[in-house]
Design an enzyme around this catalytic site. Structure first.
Site: not given
Ligand SMILES: *[C@@H]1O[C@H](CO)[C@@H](O)[C@H](O)[C@H]1NC(C)=O
Ligand SMILES: *[C@@H]1O[C@H](CO)[C@@H](O)[C@H](O)[C@H]1NC(C)=O
Length: 440
Positions: A71, A269
């Site tokens: 992440d 992201d």
């Protein structure tokens, strides 16, 4: 809503956009000597049907393996933890068992995690609590602990630094039916609390992370600068004072034409499976695509609930190859930088579902509370090398073959590297490249 569960990352507080400061000159590295070495991890997972990519990280003494969701939209790494666990989700490995390795609240890491003003530390013997809230409304609550992370560096040494991470004993999840099957999250964001920043502070590696996520599934992730290709990368400065890997603004081009979808602030992201556009941009994009499909053989497939917008053909599609010719490439043209674009070929914004339909992998971020920001998720990061360089505050990308781990000379295969940033060649380069790959 079905799409909510795909958005894992981007912690939703304090979105600061300082567009004016975006185009800054590159900074020199502080010291060429204190570079350290690199670490590379094979990656597993895919965009569809799994919805996430993970690495295996060993933690503790003796080391135990854990699967962590990659992440780049959040900072803190955490493991589901037997502290004891109030609320944990099904995981591939047994819960991490903390020893007497708590981080106390006066530790600078605790302060940096909480941010100025929010940090509340009275007694020195207090533990450091944390809570991370993700944009998909999931969260993890726990305490900070320290343990050893044995890492095999590219120079051959194995070093096991003590790193701080979250021991999460209370996880809220948006949709338990579509959970990533992992033991925790590997936070690779910009903040000081990331394990990458900690490795950098120890002089073990540079604060650079790169990933190459294959469209066929799998790929690799690396820390450090040993795998940076010497050329072929398009670099764009990260907006200063942002909490995320923010670039932008960018204008959308559709099939090589300018559109009225303009000024989109962009965030990279890897914790988000799909790409999200702000509501207005999303509506604009959907109408462009639908208009363009007019008269073609694709029909709406409202019965396919895999994603909000799906189409079916005369017969079920087997793979993305069957549909790419129906769709035009998109380009995000960054307006505050000369000649920097992110190309989104149909493979970078569509999936073919198990029902044989094709669905739009760009979703409405307004519906999940992302507001004005536009999140570039895994679907659009696939089959390219993406490098987040926190030393020079820039993000770079180039098309790459992510099916093969690079050798230690840092030789990452960059087919068509020169074309990713050159708008003129969008059409031919993208389709030409794709066909060549497909025919092998
Ligand atoms: C290899 O790199 C690691 C991490 O930077 C470092 O700690 C170690 O001393 C290096 N080993 C050698 C033999 O240079
Ligand atoms: C991309 O954006 C730049 C800066 O606004 C602009 O000069 C350029 O014409 C744009 N390119 C295209 C093909 O629209």
């Amino acid at each position: 809503m079905h799409q909510k569960m795909y958005l894992r990352a981007v912690v939703l507080f304090l979105l600061t956009w300082i567009a004016a400061a975006a185009y800054q000159p590159q900074k020199q590295l502080k010291s060429a000597k204190a570079s350290g070495s690199s670490v590379i991890f094979p990656v597993s997972g895919n965009v569809y049907p799994k919805g996430y990519y993970h690495v295996t990280i060993n933690v503790g003494q003796p080391p135990k393996p854990y699967f962590l969701d990659i992440d780049t939209g959040s900072d803190l790494t955490w493991l589901q933890c037997d502290a004891p666990c109030t609320k944990c989700t099904p995981a591939p490995h047994s819960l991490y068992k903390p020893k007497r390795n708590l981080i106390m609240c006066q530790d600078p890491l605790c302060a940096s995690l909480h941010g100025p003003g929010i940090h509340d530390c009275h007694a020195s013997q207090e533990q450091c609590d944390y809570e991370v809230d993700y944009a998909d409304h999931g969260s993890s609550l726990g305490v900070l602990v320290k343990d050893s992370f044995p890492l095999k560096f590219t120079n051959g040494s194995v070093v096991a630094p003590l790193l701080a991470f979250g021991c999460g004993y209370n996880q809220e999840v948006p949709d338990s039916a579509h959970l990533p099957y992992v033991d925790g999250v590997l936070g690779l964001g910009i903040g000081k609390s990331s394990i990458l920043a900690q490795l950098r502070d120890m002089g073990l590696t540079r604060n650079i992370v790169g990933h190459c996520l294959s469209g066929k599934g799998g790929g690799f992730l690396f820390f450090g600068d040993d795998f940076l290709p010497k050329s072929g990368i398009v670099w764009k400065p990260i907006l200063s004072q942002s909490k995320y890997y923010s670039l932008g603004p960018a204008d959308l081009q559709f099939g090589g034409q300018a559109t009225n979808v303009k000024g989109l602030p962009i965030v990279f992201d890897s914790g988000s499976t799909y790409t999200y556009f702000s509501s207005q941009a999303y509506k604009g994009l959907v109408s462009l695509i639908k208009g363009d499909l007019n008269g073609k053989q694709l029909k709406d497939a409202v019965e396919d609930r895999s994603l909000p917008v799906c189409w079916k053909g005369a017969k079920p599609f087997k793979s993305i190859r069957d549909v790419v010719n129906y769709f035009k490439p998109l380009v995000l043209n960054f307006t505050n930088a000369k000649n920097i674009h992110l190309q989104l070929r149909p493979e970078s914004y569509l999936i073919v579902t198990e029902h044989g339909n094709v669905c739009l992998g760009i979703l409405d971020g307004g519906e999940v509370g992302l507001g004005n920001i536009n999140v570039i998720g895994d679907i659009s990061l696939q089959d390219r090398l993406v490098i987040y360089d926190n030393e020079r505050q820039q993000i770079g990308w180039a098309p790459a073959n992510c099916d093969r781990l690079p050798n230690t000379d840092g030789d990452i295969c960059l087919p068509y590297a020169a074309n990713d940033g050159m708008l003129e060649q969008v059409w031919h380069a993208s389709f030409g490249f794709w066909r060549r790959q497909g025919r092998k």
